[in-house]
Design an enzyme around this catalytic site. Sequence first.
Site, short mmCIF file in Angstrom:
data_model
loop_
_atom_site.label_atom_id
_atom_site.label_comp_id
_atom_site.label_asym_id
_atom_site.label_seq_id
_atom_site.Cartn_x
_atom_site.Cartn_y
_atom_site.Cartn_z
N ASP A 151 -11.72 1.95 3.00
CA ASP A 151 -11.94 0.50 2.83
C ASP A 151 -13.43 0.19 2.67
O ASP A 151 -13.80 -0.93 2.33
CB ASP A 151 -11.42 -0.25 4.07
N LYS A 198 0.84 -1.21 0.00
CA LYS A 198 0.00 0.00 0.00
C LYS A 198 0.88 1.26 0.00
O LYS A 198 0.56 2.24 -0.66
CB LYS A 198 -0.94 -0.01 1.21
N GLN A 225 -5.32 -2.22 9.11
CA GLN A 225 -5.09 -3.53 8.49
C GLN A 225 -5.73 -4.63 9.33
O GLN A 225 -5.43 -4.76 10.52
CB GLN A 225 -3.58 -3.76 8.31
#
Length: 282
Positions: free
Chosen positions: A117, A50, A94
């Site tokens: 997300d 990322k 995460q």
Amino acid sequence: MSAIRIDGKGLAARLKAQVRAEAESMRRKPGLAVILVGEDPASRVYVTSKRRDCEECGFYSEEYALPAASAQKELLDLVAKLNGREDIDGILVQLPLPRGLDEREVLLAIDPGKDVDCFHPYNVGQLTIGTPVFQPCTPGGVMEMLREYGIDPAEKRCVVLGRSNIVGKPMALLLLHANGTVAVCHSKTPDLEELAASADILVSAVGRTGLVTADMVKEGAVVIDVAMNRNMEGKLCGDVCFEEVSQKASYITPVPGGVGPMTRAMLMKNTLAAAKLHQRIR
Ligand code: NAP
């Protein structure tokens, strides 16, 4: 006849180049903060990739690595601090979090306008009613691939294998909003093979190597393999028996090089969208 391979890697590269071009025209660089808790090696790889994607897209990025023993409050305080930062447009925690931390509470704490997300219940709700602020990254990437290859879910029977909040459910919603007729299968579905074999578009997001065999695929179907499994030799592979299914499908995604790169590109697209949103407001 052999299926056309859907080139997720190539499409993701083009998407990221478009994102970069748009980011360069903004008065402030889009900013993404990624929080990693613990030392899970797979999560570490994702976080590193990322950061690389952010560099490629010309974004500002920050990475926070917290020890596995971190307290819930420490994590919530960090999220609150990032929520208040004007230079951070997207916040990504995460997953999975180490045992002992409450994932749900952490996701709820993220400002929905920075939830790139698309996991916050506000954004899931917007997605459900058909007015998404952000596209869920993996299913959104699948929809981009279908569009790129001229595959329209309208009037098609779509079968999604898997019903997770991250992949299966939002995938089903996006296909439904695109006028597909959608069935969702899971571990308690009795006639999964039959349902799969009736699909014009079959999306597999289960995580079982070798699950989708050629006899579960209709002649000419579009087969999208979301899974990222490791086979006996430790090689990355999907749910679909690629070689045999390729002989029946019209289009197929490879693993690697299919859905995975698109998921990453969609995260960049969402961060850009968040930055646009914030720069209009502020
Ligand atoms: P998950 O949360 O474990 O969900 C798996 C789903 O598959 C569940 O709904 C489960 O049913 C169902 N399932 C399990 N065994 C089954 C069986 N034998 N028959 C039918 N359904 C079965 O996994 P996930 O997070 O959705 O991820 C799924 C796969 O996609 C994994 O391989 C993951 O690594 C991969 N993935 C890839 C990307 C990408 O960017 N390419 C992104 C995210 C995930 P129940 O609900 O009944 O338990």
